[in-house]
Scaffold this motif. Structure first.
Motif, PDB file in Angstrom:
ATOM      1  N   LYS A   1       0.834  -1.206   0.000  1.00  0.00           N
ATOM      2  CA  LYS A   1       0.000   0.000   0.000  1.00  0.00           C
ATOM      3  C   LYS A   1       0.866   1.252   0.000  1.00  0.00           C
ATOM      4  CE  LYS A   1      -2.878   2.714   3.051  1.00  0.00           C
ATOM      5  NZ  LYS A   1      -3.371   2.867   4.391  1.00  0.00           N
ATOM      6  N   PHE A   2       1.854   1.286   0.890  1.00  0.00           N
ATOM      7  CA  PHE A   2       2.702   2.463   0.996  1.00  0.00           C
ATOM      8  C   PHE A   2       3.619   2.594  -0.218  1.00  0.00           C
ATOM      9  CE2 PHE A   2       1.306   2.347   5.385  1.00  0.00           C
ATOM     10  CZ  PHE A   2       1.132   3.691   5.657  1.00  0.00           C
ATOM     11  N   TYR A   3       4.062   1.464  -0.759  1.00  0.00           N
ATOM     12  CA  TYR A   3       4.921   1.524  -1.944  1.00  0.00           C
ATOM     13  C   TYR A   3       4.173   2.174  -3.109  1.00  0.00           C
ATOM     14  CZ  TYR A   3       8.481   0.452  -5.324  1.00  0.00           C
ATOM     15  OH  TYR A   3       9.455   0.589  -6.274  1.00  0.00           O
TER      16      TYR A   3
ATOM     17  N   VAL B   1      11.658   5.772  -3.101  1.00  0.00           N
ATOM     18  CA  VAL B   1      10.592   5.208  -2.255  1.00  0.00           C
ATOM     19  C   VAL B   1      11.218   4.490  -1.055  1.00  0.00           C
ATOM     20  CG1 VAL B   1       8.662   3.583  -2.143  1.00  0.00           C
ATOM     21  CG2 VAL B   1       8.923   5.056  -4.136  1.00  0.00           C
ATOM     22  N   GLU B   2      12.314   3.780  -1.281  1.00  0.00           N
ATOM     23  CA  GLU B   2      13.008   3.123  -0.163  1.00  0.00           C
ATOM     24  C   GLU B   2      13.507   4.155   0.843  1.00  0.00           C
ATOM     25  OE1 GLU B   2      13.174  -0.133   0.625  1.00  0.00           O
ATOM     26  OE2 GLU B   2      11.882  -0.470  -1.109  1.00  0.00           O
ATOM     27  N   ASP B   3      14.000   5.289   0.352  1.00  0.00           N
ATOM     28  CA  ASP B   3      14.427   6.373   1.251  1.00  0.00           C
ATOM     29  C   ASP B   3      13.247   6.881   2.077  1.00  0.00           C
ATOM     30  OD1 ASP B   3      17.045   6.253   0.421  1.00  0.00           O
ATOM     31  OD2 ASP B   3      16.923   8.015  -0.897  1.00  0.00           O
ATOM     32  N   VAL B   4      12.092   7.000   1.431  1.00  0.00           N
ATOM     33  CA  VAL B   4      10.889   7.465   2.141  1.00  0.00           C
ATOM     34  C   VAL B   4      10.514   6.472   3.241  1.00  0.00           C
ATOM     35  CG1 VAL B   4       8.415   7.933   1.932  1.00  0.00           C
ATOM     36  CG2 VAL B   4       9.998   8.868   0.252  1.00  0.00           C
TER      37      VAL B   4
ATOM     38  N   LEU C   1       6.970   9.552  -6.660  1.00  0.00           N
ATOM     39  CA  LEU C   1       8.400   9.611  -6.978  1.00  0.00           C
ATOM     40  C   LEU C   1       8.841   8.816  -8.197  1.00  0.00           C
ATOM     41  CD1 LEU C   1       9.507   9.284  -3.272  1.00  0.00           C
ATOM     42  CD2 LEU C   1       9.437  11.379  -4.632  1.00  0.00           C
ATOM     43  N   LYS C   2       8.143   7.752  -8.509  1.00  0.00           N
ATOM     44  CA  LYS C   2       8.488   6.888  -9.643  1.00  0.00           C
ATOM     45  C   LYS C   2       9.965   6.478  -9.629  1.00  0.00           C
ATOM     46  CE  LYS C   2       4.791   8.605 -12.578  1.00  0.00           C
ATOM     47  NZ  LYS C   2       3.969   8.966 -11.491  1.00  0.00           N
ATOM     48  N   SER C   3      10.456   6.201  -8.441  1.00  0.00           N
ATOM     49  CA  SER C   3      11.838   5.765  -8.279  1.00  0.00           C
ATOM     50  C   SER C   3      11.915   4.812  -7.094  1.00  0.00           C
ATOM     51  CB  SER C   3      12.746   6.973  -8.030  1.00  0.00           C
ATOM     52  OG  SER C   3      13.980   6.567  -7.489  1.00  0.00           O
TER      53      SER C   3
END
Length: 176
Positions: A32-34, A47-50, A41-43
């Motif tokens: 869901k969060f991804y 997204v991992e940083d977020v 971000l389309k990256s």
């Protein structure tokens, strides 16, 4: 919203500053969060940083949560704010980067493909990104997205056909 007993137990652990509990909570909702992060971000890397930043903020600021039943909304707001922050930083960086890099032909070709890719429906774009930009196999994609392998293959094929048509005509059309 806290809906189950297990969510309530995890929240109690989170409130006791248990980092593993925060990670467990996110693992249960990673998909869901991804999707939220990807929409901004389309990256994969961003997204991992977020995820990383949000987990740390939730762990550090759990004392600011006023009502347990709003925990998920509170976390989602933090997650979205982190997405926006990284997006703004990326845009500022792009605006201040030298334009000399635009003169290389391979870069222009990649930029055109990425621009064309943005015109596809999300379900096709996601498949192409996972397969050709991230290097996952069709089987890995099927497992990640919990889809039948046939659906993955079909979406890849249709997405590539649409992408070809877009690059030839410059306009998206509906093949579905």
């Amino acid at each position: 919203m806290i809906t189950s007993i297990s969510d309530s137990i995890i929240l109690k652990r989170i409130k006791r500053k248990d980092m593993a509990a925060v990670i467990d909570w996110f693992d249960a909702r990673k998909s869901k969060f991804y999707k939220i992060g990807w929409a901004y971000l389309k990256s994969h890397h961003d997204v991992e940083d977020v995820f990383h930043n949000t987990i740390i903020k939730v762990h550090e600021k759990i004392g600011q949560l006023k009502e347990d039943r709003y925990f998920e909304s509170w976390v989602t707001a933090i997650f979205i704010n982190e997405c926006r922050s990284i997006y703004r930083k990326r845009k500022q960086k792009e605006m201040t980067s030298p334009l000399d890099t635009l003169n290389s032909h391979p870069f222009e070709t990649k930029l055109e493909v990425l621009t064309d890719l943005d015109q596809l429906d999300e379900k096709y774009k996601e498949m192409i990104i996972l397969k050709y930009l991230k290097g996952y196999s069709q089987e890995e994609i099927a497992e990640m997205l919990k889809l039948p392998i046939g659906t993955v293959k079909s979406r890849l094929y249709r997405g590539l056909m649409m992408l070809r048509k877009i690059s030839e005509e410059g306009v998206a059309s509906d093949l579905s």
